[in-house]
Design a protein around this motif. Structure first.
Motif, PDB file in Angstrom:
ATOM      1  N   ILE A 605       0.640  -1.415   0.004  1.00  0.00           N
ATOM      2  CA  ILE A 605      -0.047   0.054  -0.089  1.00  0.00           C
ATOM      3  C   ILE A 605       1.006   1.363  -0.094  1.00  0.00           C
ATOM      4  N   LYS A 606       1.977   1.166   0.712  1.00  0.00           N
ATOM      5  CA  LYS A 606       3.045   2.516   0.720  1.00  0.00           C
ATOM      6  C   LYS A 606       3.395   2.373  -0.659  1.00  0.00           C
ATOM      7  N   GLY A 607       3.640   1.514  -1.257  1.00  0.00           N
ATOM      8  CA  GLY A 607       4.006   1.674  -2.692  1.00  0.00           C
ATOM      9  C   GLY A 607       3.209   2.457  -3.578  1.00  0.00           C
ATOM     10  N   LEU A 608       1.802   1.955  -3.459  1.00  0.00           N
ATOM     11  CA  LEU A 608       0.829   2.501  -4.313  1.00  0.00           C
ATOM     12  C   LEU A 608       0.609   4.052  -4.062  1.00  0.00           C
ATOM     13  N   ILE A 609       0.708   4.298  -2.827  1.00  0.00           N
ATOM     14  CA  ILE A 609       0.621   5.776  -2.367  1.00  0.00           C
ATOM     15  C   ILE A 609       1.830   6.540  -3.130  1.00  0.00           C
ATOM     16  N   ALA A 610       2.990   5.979  -3.233  1.00  0.00           N
ATOM     17  CA  ALA A 610       3.936   6.564  -3.990  1.00  0.00           C
ATOM     18  C   ALA A 610       3.871   6.657  -5.458  1.00  0.00           C
ATOM     19  N   ILE A 611       3.303   5.793  -6.041  1.00  0.00           N
ATOM     20  CA  ILE A 611       2.903   5.791  -7.564  1.00  0.00           C
ATOM     21  C   ILE A 611       1.924   6.698  -7.793  1.00  0.00           C
ATOM     22  N   ARG A 612       0.848   7.025  -6.672  1.00  0.00           N
ATOM     23  CA  ARG A 612      -0.212   7.862  -7.004  1.00  0.00           C
ATOM     24  C   ARG A 612       0.580   9.444  -6.760  1.00  0.00           C
ATOM     25  N   LYS A 613       1.435   9.426  -5.864  1.00  0.00           N
ATOM     26  CA  LYS A 613       1.939  10.865  -5.789  1.00  0.00           C
ATOM     27  C   LYS A 613       3.168  10.942  -6.826  1.00  0.00           C
ATOM     28  N   SER A 614       3.568  10.078  -7.472  1.00  0.00           N
ATOM     29  CA  SER A 614       4.633  10.360  -8.471  1.00  0.00           C
ATOM     30  C   SER A 614       4.094  11.022  -9.755  1.00  0.00           C
ATOM     31  N   HIS A 615       2.638  10.689  -9.952  1.00  0.00           N
ATOM     32  CA  HIS A 615       1.999  11.142 -11.447  1.00  0.00           C
ATOM     33  C   HIS A 615       0.750  11.671 -11.255  1.00  0.00           C
ATOM     34  N   ARG A 616       0.775  12.915 -11.683  1.00  0.00           N
ATOM     35  CA  ARG A 616      -0.615  13.655 -11.567  1.00  0.00           C
ATOM     36  C   ARG A 616      -1.968  12.659 -12.310  1.00  0.00           C
ATOM     37  N   ALA A 617      -1.392  11.903 -13.315  1.00  0.00           N
ATOM     38  CA  ALA A 617      -2.442  11.367 -14.092  1.00  0.00           C
ATOM     39  C   ALA A 617      -3.359  10.475 -13.373  1.00  0.00           C
ATOM     40  N   PHE A 618      -2.757  10.131 -12.025  1.00  0.00           N
ATOM     41  CA  PHE A 618      -3.798   9.157 -11.291  1.00  0.00           C
ATOM     42  C   PHE A 618      -4.459  10.208 -10.098  1.00  0.00           C
ATOM     43  N   ARG A 619      -4.372  11.499 -10.373  1.00  0.00           N
ATOM     44  CA  ARG A 619      -5.260  12.547  -9.698  1.00  0.00           C
ATOM     45  C   ARG A 619      -5.389  13.734 -10.445  1.00  0.00           C
ATOM     46  N   LEU A 620      -6.101  13.252 -11.685  1.00  0.00           N
ATOM     47  CA  LEU A 620      -6.507  14.472 -12.534  1.00  0.00           C
ATOM     48  C   LEU A 620      -7.285  15.412 -11.888  1.00  0.00           C
ATOM     49  N   PRO A 621      -7.239  16.750 -12.273  1.00  0.00           N
ATOM     50  CA  PRO A 621      -7.826  17.913 -11.262  1.00  0.00           C
ATOM     51  C   PRO A 621      -9.379  18.104 -12.043  1.00  0.00           C
ATOM     52  N   ASP A 622      -9.713  17.665 -13.033  1.00  0.00           N
ATOM     53  CA  ASP A 622     -11.177  18.053 -13.369  1.00  0.00           C
ATOM     54  C   ASP A 622     -11.580  16.990 -14.258  1.00  0.00           C
ATOM     55  N   THR A 623     -13.027  16.966 -14.730  1.00  0.00           N
ATOM     56  CA  THR A 623     -13.914  16.124 -15.254  1.00  0.00           C
ATOM     57  C   THR A 623     -13.289  16.113 -16.753  1.00  0.00           C
ATOM     58  N   VAL A 624     -12.910  17.392 -17.366  1.00  0.00           N
ATOM     59  CA  VAL A 624     -12.557  17.446 -18.795  1.00  0.00           C
ATOM     60  C   VAL A 624     -11.267  16.795 -18.808  1.00  0.00           C
ATOM     61  N   SER A 625     -10.371  16.680 -18.035  1.00  0.00           N
ATOM     62  CA  SER A 625      -9.162  15.908 -18.071  1.00  0.00           C
ATOM     63  C   SER A 625      -9.440  14.544 -18.130  1.00  0.00           C
ATOM     64  N   ILE A 626     -10.188  13.918 -17.096  1.00  0.00           N
ATOM     65  CA  ILE A 626     -10.735  12.816 -17.116  1.00  0.00           C
ATOM     66  C   ILE A 626     -11.128  12.219 -18.456  1.00  0.00           C
ATOM     67  N   ARG A 627     -12.265  12.816 -18.889  1.00  0.00           N
ATOM     68  CA  ARG A 627     -12.852  12.435 -20.157  1.00  0.00           C
ATOM     69  C   ARG A 627     -11.907  12.414 -21.269  1.00  0.00           C
ATOM     70  N   LYS A 628     -10.813  12.992 -21.223  1.00  0.00           N
ATOM     71  CA  LYS A 628      -9.771  13.313 -22.351  1.00  0.00           C
ATOM     72  C   LYS A 628      -8.829  12.205 -22.046  1.00  0.00           C
ATOM     73  N   HIS A 629      -8.425  11.709 -21.035  1.00  0.00           N
ATOM     74  CA  HIS A 629      -7.197  10.876 -20.696  1.00  0.00           C
ATOM     75  C   HIS A 629      -7.630   9.423 -20.427  1.00  0.00           C
ATOM     76  N   VAL A 630      -8.788   9.266 -19.924  1.00  0.00           N
ATOM     77  CA  VAL A 630      -9.013   7.919 -19.135  1.00  0.00           C
ATOM     78  C   VAL A 630      -9.858   7.154 -20.459  1.00  0.00           C
ATOM     79  N   SER A 631      -9.590   6.098 -20.699  1.00  0.00           N
ATOM     80  CA  SER A 631     -10.691   5.300 -21.480  1.00  0.00           C
ATOM     81  C   SER A 631     -10.393   3.647 -20.945  1.00  0.00           C
ATOM     82  N   TYR A 632     -11.098   2.997 -21.201  1.00  0.00           N
ATOM     83  CA  TYR A 632     -11.175   1.523 -20.861  1.00  0.00           C
ATOM     84  C   TYR A 632     -11.205   0.493 -21.998  1.00  0.00           C
TER      85      TYR A 632
END
Length: 711
Positions: A605-632
């Protein structure tokens, strides 16, 4: 004081008086009533008679408006007399606006050797200040002067540092003693307020790491006592503010515990369960009972059971400030769990004693409402009730330097109050984080005015605990045996897609639960209800550790704000107790030996926290960015794979793939294309720095696990 009244009279509107005559009194009949103020009698117009079970009710009109705070009598045709009591008029908008006081000096103000007391009690005909000696004896009584807006004031030309005090208010001919609602210090167990000089308690706030956006937060919820109570905590002053502030403590195995452990995990915010003064624990014998703290009594005073000496009104103030300062020194921020939705016992509350009937909501039957389930709902929409909340928020931010608030049962509060909270808080600290429980509860205000998830569009900067996420990933909280997506339930696959994308609506779902990801507080476990581990045990699932790890991992990888319950990372158990609010320490404490036993999961879990903090793509700031960058990816349910594409503007990696296998079998995932794919997470390891590479066009994912690959 008990008053024997032959009949009853209430001022229910500014010129409307309700009179109740019992049938045992002249069969309830009177042909006339007069309003007497000591200078003469004024006849009342009887507008309506209503037969009740025990009374004949008369609705009468007064030709003039009785003055609130002045004594009046009602005289019937037989010469019988009763006092005019303050009735439902107190809940009218006219009363609210007439007596709204916007001053910032309620409570005690100490200037040099002079002490000023102010209290809002508009319906009182007299108010006295009571000052006790430091042994709580020999009271001295000082009549207070009524000023505008129902405020009573007195200034004493002496230094009253550490002296206990209270207010005596005469309302409806009855004297009531109450603690100052604005008290900043109290005697042990909150019997009286205490005058303190807060300048003697100042603690400077260190420079904290930059905090740009709410989605950058990783919240770790804990209880001050739980954090250090276990025998293996290595903490000397267990269960106290000072104990929670000890750093460098270790378990018998030599691994760090307590605050140092939380810092080492890598979270950004500690959310402490309530540390304002609460009922349920005798402060003189704190080890005798346990309580989470959701029994609020004095909202601006720290709880005394966590203090080294609850008899000393200064110790709890200083020691809480020292705890917060120590947390800040670790580079962490503090979120205060704030319980403004109710009080412990309405009848004993200073609010009810000083202004009866005002601060709490009432239904159409005139009885107090109970949307909270604890006997009362705080009427935040009332101007002076709202003012109290805002003044309290301002006080905790400036005096104790907290960094955010979690609002318990926020759905009881009204939207306007929460918007004002946001305004006040952000004026003081633009980085403040505000989150709350937006449950829709049965309280008598309009549905469109409640601060609920359903009204999230009107609360754009306030995070809401996302029960859709919680129940989709782990299964229903209120059905212990319901299994969610991480526990292998395929029917939650589509919901899992949505909640992992911040619950803002992606693909074919154009409208989400929330407008922006900052509103989604993602969690599968908190202090309430069964821990995730205990749910897994009750469900008798296979692979419990893997399923638990997967659920917690999804909390940390989802868009929005991740929220972790303390000990969740080492499979916290409460031995099956689903509501441990007053269970003993042995049920509630953080078991540091269990942490040592499951240190591998902690590291994961500590490693996952570090991964989240290392790249802002895991914490996109707004809905526009999510719809632009996230796909399944197109995968058979319940397999999920989502891509964060062209995200190099947010960090080192251009493309990120998260592949999830919530099944009992190993599954093979085809990669979208060959390339230099590197692994940040698999079923065993997590790291912000790649620890392996993928050879070939596919990759195997172990049961109930995930993989993060990047390039």
């Amino acid at each position: 004081m008990t008053i024997n009244r032959l009949f009853f009279a209430y001022l229910d509107e500014s010129q409307l008086i309700t009179i109740l005559l019992p049938y045992s009194y002249y069969d309830g009949h009177s042909s006339s009533f007069h309003l007497a103020d000591g200078n003469g009698n004024t006849p009342l117009e009887i507008q309506e008679k209503i037969h009740l079970d025990a009374f004949l009710k008369y609705v009468c009109y007064s030709p003039f408006q009785p003055k609130i705070g002045q004594s009046y009598s009602i005289i019937d045709q037989y010469g019988g007399k009763t006092d005019l009591q303050i009735g439902a008029v107190i809940r009218t908008s006219e009363f609210d606006e007439s007596f709204y006081y916007d001053g910032s000096d309620l409570g005690v103000t100490v200037i040099d050797n002079r002490t000023m007391f102010k209290v809002w009690a508009p319906t009182a005909s007299q108010v006295k200040l009571v000052v006790y000696d430091r042994q709580y004896e020999n009271p001295k009584y000082y009549p207070m002067m009524r000023e505008e807006k129902g405020v009573w004031r007195i200034e004493l030309g002496e230094n009253l540092d550490s002296y206990p005090y209270s207010f005596l208010a005469c309302i409806n001919q009855e004297w009531r003693e109450a603690v100052d609602p604005y008290a900043r210090a109290v005697t042990v167990n909150g019997q009286y307020g205490v005058v303190v000089h807060l300048e003697q308690t100042k603690v400077s706030k260190p420079q904290l790491p930059e905090f740009v956006h709410p989605c950058d937060a990783i919240i770790y919820e804990t209880h001050i006592r739980d954090l250090s109570a276990h025998p293996a905590s290595g903490v000397n002053r267990k269960g106290t503010y000072l104990g929670a502030a000890e750093i460098g403590t270790t378990s018998p195995s030599g691994r760090v515990t307590g605050l140092s452990y939380i810092k080492d995990l890598g979270v950004t915010h500690i959310e402490f369960l309530p540390f304002h003064d609460f009922e349920g624990v005798d402060e003189r014998y704190p080890d005798k009972d346990y309580n989470w703290g959701y029994n609020p009594v004095h909202f601006n005073v720290p709880e005394g059971s966590y203090a080294s000496n609850p008899e000393d009104p200064y110790r709890r103030i200083i020691e809480l400030k020292e705890l917060i300062a120590t947390v800040h020194a670790q580079g962490l921020r503090v979120i205060m769990d704030a319980v403004y939705n109710h009080v412990y016992v309405r009848e004993n509350s200073p609010f009810e004693k000083l202004v009866p009937g005002y601060y709490f909501r009432h239904g159409q039957d005139g009885l107090p409402s109970n949307g909270t389930g604890v006997g009362n709902d705080f009427a935040s929409e009332k101007l002076m009730a709202r003012k109290f909340i805002l003044d309290s928020i301002r006080y905790w931010l400036t005096e104790y330097q907290v960094d955010g608030f979690r609002f318990d049962l926020m759905g009881i509060l009204d939207i306007q109050t929460m918007l004002e909270v946001k305004r006040v808080a952000q004026e003081i600290d633009p980085s403040v984080i505000l989150i709350g429980e937006g449950w829709d509860l049965n309280t008598p205000i309009e549905a469109g005015k409640k601060a609920t998830i359903g009204n999230q569009a009107m609360l754009p900067c306030i995070g809401q605990f996302n029960d859709w996420f919680r129940d989709s990933i782990k299964g229903s909280t209120f059905n212990l045996f319901d299994r969610g997506y991480a526990l292998g339930n395929e029917r939650y696959t589509e919901a899992a897609k949505q909640v992992l994308a911040g619950s803002v609506g992606i693909d074919n779902r154009k409208v989400g639960l929330f407008s922006e990801p900052r509103q989604s507080v993602n969690y599968v476990e908190c202090h309430d209800n069964h821990t995730l581990w205990d749910k897994l045990v009750a469900c008798e699932v296979d692979f419990p550790e893997r399923k638990h790890r997967l659920a917690t991992s999804l909390v940390l990888l989802a868009q929005g704000i991740p929220f972790i319950h303390s000990g969740q990372e080492f499979f916290r158990t409460k031995n099956g107790v689903g509501n441990s609010y007053k269970s003993p320490d042995e049920i509630n404490w953080l078991d540091w030996e269990r942490r040592d036993q499951f240190i591998g999961n902690v590291d994961y879990i500590k490693g996952l926290i570090a991964i989240r903090k290392s790249h802002r793509a895991f914490r996109l700031p707004d809905t526009v960015s999510i719809r632009k960058h996230v796909s399944y990816l197109s995968l058979p349910a319940p397999l999920l794979g989502y891509c964060l594409l062209e995200v190099q503007e947010y960090g080192k990696w251009k493309d990120i793939y998260v592949l999830i296998n919530p099944t009992v079998e190993q599954e093979n995932f085809l990669l979208p294309e060959e390339g230099e794919w590197k692994i940040l997470a698999n079923h065993l390891y997590t790291s912000a720095i790649p620890f392996a590479e993928i050879q070939g066009k596919s990759v195997d994912i172990e049961p109930y696990s995930l993989m993060i690959i990047v390039r």
